[in-house]
Design a protein around this motif. Structure first.
Motif, PDB file in Angstrom:
ATOM      1  N   HIS A 228       0.843  -1.201   0.000  1.00 31.01           N
ATOM      2  CA  HIS A 228       0.000   0.000   0.000  1.00 31.01           C
ATOM      3  C   HIS A 228       0.881   1.255   0.000  1.00 31.01           C
ATOM      4  O   HIS A 228       0.646   2.200  -0.745  1.00 31.01           O
ATOM      5  CB  HIS A 228      -0.896  -0.031   1.246  1.00 31.01           C
ATOM      6  CG  HIS A 228      -2.073   0.902   1.191  1.00 31.01           C
ATOM      7  ND1 HIS A 228      -3.082   0.774   0.266  1.00 31.01           N
ATOM      8  CD2 HIS A 228      -2.418   1.971   1.959  1.00 31.01           C
ATOM      9  CE1 HIS A 228      -3.983   1.725   0.461  1.00 31.01           C
ATOM     10  NE2 HIS A 228      -3.599   2.474   1.487  1.00 31.01           N
ATOM     11  N   LEU A 229       1.916   1.221   0.817  1.00 30.74           N
ATOM     12  CA  LEU A 229       2.849   2.345   0.925  1.00 30.74           C
ATOM     13  C   LEU A 229       3.629   2.540  -0.380  1.00 30.74           C
ATOM     14  O   LEU A 229       3.805   3.667  -0.859  1.00 30.74           O
ATOM     15  CB  LEU A 229       3.811   2.085   2.099  1.00 30.74           C
ATOM     16  CG  LEU A 229       4.895   3.115   2.367  1.00 30.74           C
ATOM     17  CD1 LEU A 229       4.287   4.440   2.774  1.00 30.74           C
ATOM     18  CD2 LEU A 229       5.827   2.620   3.474  1.00 30.74           C
ATOM     19  N   ILE A 230       4.084   1.424  -0.964  1.00 29.27           N
ATOM     20  CA  ILE A 230       4.855   1.505  -2.213  1.00 29.27           C
ATOM     21  C   ILE A 230       3.951   1.985  -3.360  1.00 29.27           C
ATOM     22  O   ILE A 230       4.359   2.813  -4.182  1.00 29.27           O
ATOM     23  CB  ILE A 230       5.512   0.144  -2.525  1.00 29.27           C
ATOM     24  CG1 ILE A 230       6.651  -0.084  -1.519  1.00 29.27           C
ATOM     25  CG2 ILE A 230       6.027   0.079  -3.954  1.00 29.27           C
ATOM     26  CD1 ILE A 230       7.070  -1.510  -1.358  1.00 29.27           C
ATOM     27  N   GLY A 231       2.714   1.478  -3.376  1.00 30.14           N
ATOM     28  CA  GLY A 231       1.740   1.942  -4.371  1.00 30.14           C
ATOM     29  C   GLY A 231       1.533   3.432  -4.249  1.00 30.14           C
ATOM     30  O   GLY A 231       1.435   4.154  -5.248  1.00 30.14           O
ATOM     31  N   LEU A 232       1.510   3.923  -3.009  1.00 33.56           N
ATOM     32  CA  LEU A 232       1.333   5.348  -2.729  1.00 33.56           C
ATOM     33  C   LEU A 232       2.513   6.169  -3.264  1.00 33.56           C
ATOM     34  O   LEU A 232       2.326   7.264  -3.800  1.00 33.56           O
ATOM     35  CB  LEU A 232       1.222   5.529  -1.211  1.00 33.56           C
ATOM     36  CG  LEU A 232       0.448   6.721  -0.679  1.00 33.56           C
ATOM     37  CD1 LEU A 232      -1.008   6.654  -1.124  1.00 33.56           C
ATOM     38  CD2 LEU A 232       0.523   6.749   0.842  1.00 33.56           C
TER      39      LEU A 232
ATOM     40  N   THR B 227      -2.434   0.496  -4.900  1.00 32.24           N
ATOM     41  CA  THR B 227      -2.932   1.166  -3.689  1.00 32.24           C
ATOM     42  C   THR B 227      -4.400   0.815  -3.441  1.00 32.24           C
ATOM     43  O   THR B 227      -4.790   0.539  -2.291  1.00 32.24           O
ATOM     44  CB  THR B 227      -2.790   2.702  -3.812  1.00 32.24           C
ATOM     45  OG1 THR B 227      -1.474   2.993  -4.285  1.00 32.24           O
ATOM     46  CG2 THR B 227      -2.991   3.390  -2.484  1.00 32.24           C
ATOM     47  N   ILE B 228      -5.203   0.802  -4.500  1.00 32.48           N
ATOM     48  CA  ILE B 228      -6.643   0.522  -4.334  1.00 32.48           C
ATOM     49  C   ILE B 228      -6.873  -0.931  -3.917  1.00 32.48           C
ATOM     50  O   ILE B 228      -7.609  -1.204  -2.963  1.00 32.48           O
ATOM     51  CB  ILE B 228      -7.411   0.853  -5.643  1.00 32.48           C
ATOM     52  CG1 ILE B 228      -7.423   2.374  -5.861  1.00 32.48           C
ATOM     53  CG2 ILE B 228      -8.843   0.314  -5.588  1.00 32.48           C
ATOM     54  CD1 ILE B 228      -7.857   2.800  -7.251  1.00 32.48           C
ATOM     55  N   VAL B 229      -6.215  -1.878  -4.604  1.00 33.19           N
ATOM     56  CA  VAL B 229      -6.410  -3.302  -4.277  1.00 33.19           C
ATOM     57  C   VAL B 229      -5.970  -3.578  -2.835  1.00 33.19           C
ATOM     58  O   VAL B 229      -6.696  -4.205  -2.056  1.00 33.19           O
ATOM     59  CB  VAL B 229      -5.640  -4.208  -5.278  1.00 33.19           C
ATOM     60  CG1 VAL B 229      -5.640  -5.658  -4.811  1.00 33.19           C
ATOM     61  CG2 VAL B 229      -6.260  -4.110  -6.663  1.00 33.19           C
ATOM     62  N   THR B 230      -4.780  -3.094  -2.460  1.00 33.70           N
ATOM     63  CA  THR B 230      -4.297  -3.326  -1.089  1.00 33.70           C
ATOM     64  C   THR B 230      -5.160  -2.564  -0.075  1.00 33.70           C
ATOM     65  O   THR B 230      -5.398  -3.050   1.027  1.00 33.70           O
ATOM     66  CB  THR B 230      -2.823  -2.907  -0.938  1.00 33.70           C
ATOM     67  OG1 THR B 230      -2.670  -1.561  -1.413  1.00 33.70           O
ATOM     68  CG2 THR B 230      -1.893  -3.820  -1.703  1.00 33.70           C
ATOM     69  N   GLY B 231      -5.654  -1.387  -0.469  1.00 28.56           N
ATOM     70  CA  GLY B 231      -6.529  -0.603   0.414  1.00 28.56           C
ATOM     71  C   GLY B 231      -7.817  -1.360   0.696  1.00 28.56           C
ATOM     72  O   GLY B 231      -8.294  -1.378   1.841  1.00 28.56           O
TER      73      GLY B 231
END
Lengths: 165, 158
Positions: free
Chosen positions: A33-37, A79-83
């Motif tokens: 999530h952080l890396i996606g961000l 980010t969306i999938v992990t969120g």
């Protein structure tokens, strides 16, 4: 079915339980999530700052946005999938928090702003990409994007802290 | 004095007890600054690495100017990470001592900084570096910084 009931079902689901009980899955998903961000919001901040004329002024906006766009979109996908997975793992607690809904509202507003930018300015980007100062509307879109994504990060980071109250 | 004793002394200090005695939202502010610092560093490194890796139109941009522009952000990001990291660390220093993810984070951080001030700075000091070495550098720095981020997320779970 109310939102509270739906969130409880998600929380009690096999996926929700597995995510909470796994030693490694939760931090791995948080890490992704952080890396996606960093790929999505992080690179988008550079585009927004360029629109405002505050960063990378030597690169015309089209030459920056075009190569970065696929990375930004992949970042948002991660980010969306992990969120969603992080939400499922703690759904029944998160839906009780106002700050979670503020975060969702800011994401929707940022999406509308991005769509408006694409329709209004993105289509003819080559017409103004080499201008010394970009059109007022494009600069406003950049500023709004910067403000909204900052609010998304702030409200998102507050979620675990406000859960404890 | 052993490392554990140093950690105990830090945690027992008046300043540490002051920080630890604050509301948990006080801690959330430093966590937020920490995440902003990390995103600044990660996205800057990603931007320059994309220039090192890509063969498309982005490859035409000046690598020197791009790395110069992002260098400020990287150091600001590192400053924010160090400042907020101190406030996160000191109230619970002894809890971090046995945490393997905490030590892994610092090993990756030292390696990332070492590669940054040597190979990365060397490669980005010219506009047309050796392509293979440039790609190797990009993959290496991104991998190390992502390892820093990942091990940081694991700290609360091991």
């Amino acid at each position: 079915m109310s939102l509270i009931e739906l969130s409880q079902q998600l929380y009690d689901s096999e996926l929700g339980t597995a995510l909470r009980e796994s030693i490694y899955m939760f931090p791995i998903i948080e890490g992704l999530h952080l890396i996606g961000l960093a790929f999505s919001v992080g690179l988008l901040v550079f585009v927004d700052l360029r629109l405002l004329g505050l960063f990378l002024r030597f690169i015309p906006i089209d030459k920056l946005l075009h190569p970065l766009r696929p990375w930004i979109l992949v970042g948002f996908l991660v980010t969306i999938v992990t969120g969603i997975l992080l939400f499922v793992a703690a759904a029944s607690k998160i839906v009780l928090l106002d700050v979670f809904f503020y975060k969702l509202i800011f994401i929707v507003l940022a999406g509308i702003n991005a769509f408006w930018f694409e329709v209004k300015w993105g289509q003819q980007i080559k017409n103004w990409a080499n201008d010394e100062q970009y059109p007022k509307g494009a600069r406003i879109a950049g500023g709004v994007s910067l403000a909204l994504w900052s609010l998304v990060v702030i409200t998102g980071r507050l979620i675990p802290y406000l859960s404890y109250e | 004095m052993s490392t554990l004793e140093v950690f105990k002394a830090i945690q027992a200090s008046e300043f540490s007890r002051f920080v630890g005695g604050q509301d948990h939202l006080f801690g959330a502010v430093f966590q937020l600054i920490h995440i902003v610092g990390l995103i600044l560093v990660l996205s800057s490194v990603i931007l320059v690495s994309l220039r090192l890796i890509t063969v498309g139109e982005f490859a035409n941009q000046s690598l020197i100017r791009l790395s110069d522009a992002t260098a400020h952000l990287i150091w600001i990001g590192l400053g924010l990470l160090a400042f907020s990291g101190v406030f996160i660390f000191i109230p619970a220093a002894t809890n971090y001592y046995p945490n393997s993810a905490f030590w892994a984070k610092f090993i990756f951080l030292v390696l990332a900084l070492l590669v940054h001030v040597t190979l990365y700075n060397k490669i980005t000091s010219v506009d047309n570096p050796n392509k293979t070495l440039a790609r190797f550098t990009a993959v290496l720095v991104i991998s190390l910084w992502l390892a820093v981020a990942f091990s940081a997320r694991f700290i609360g779970f091991v």
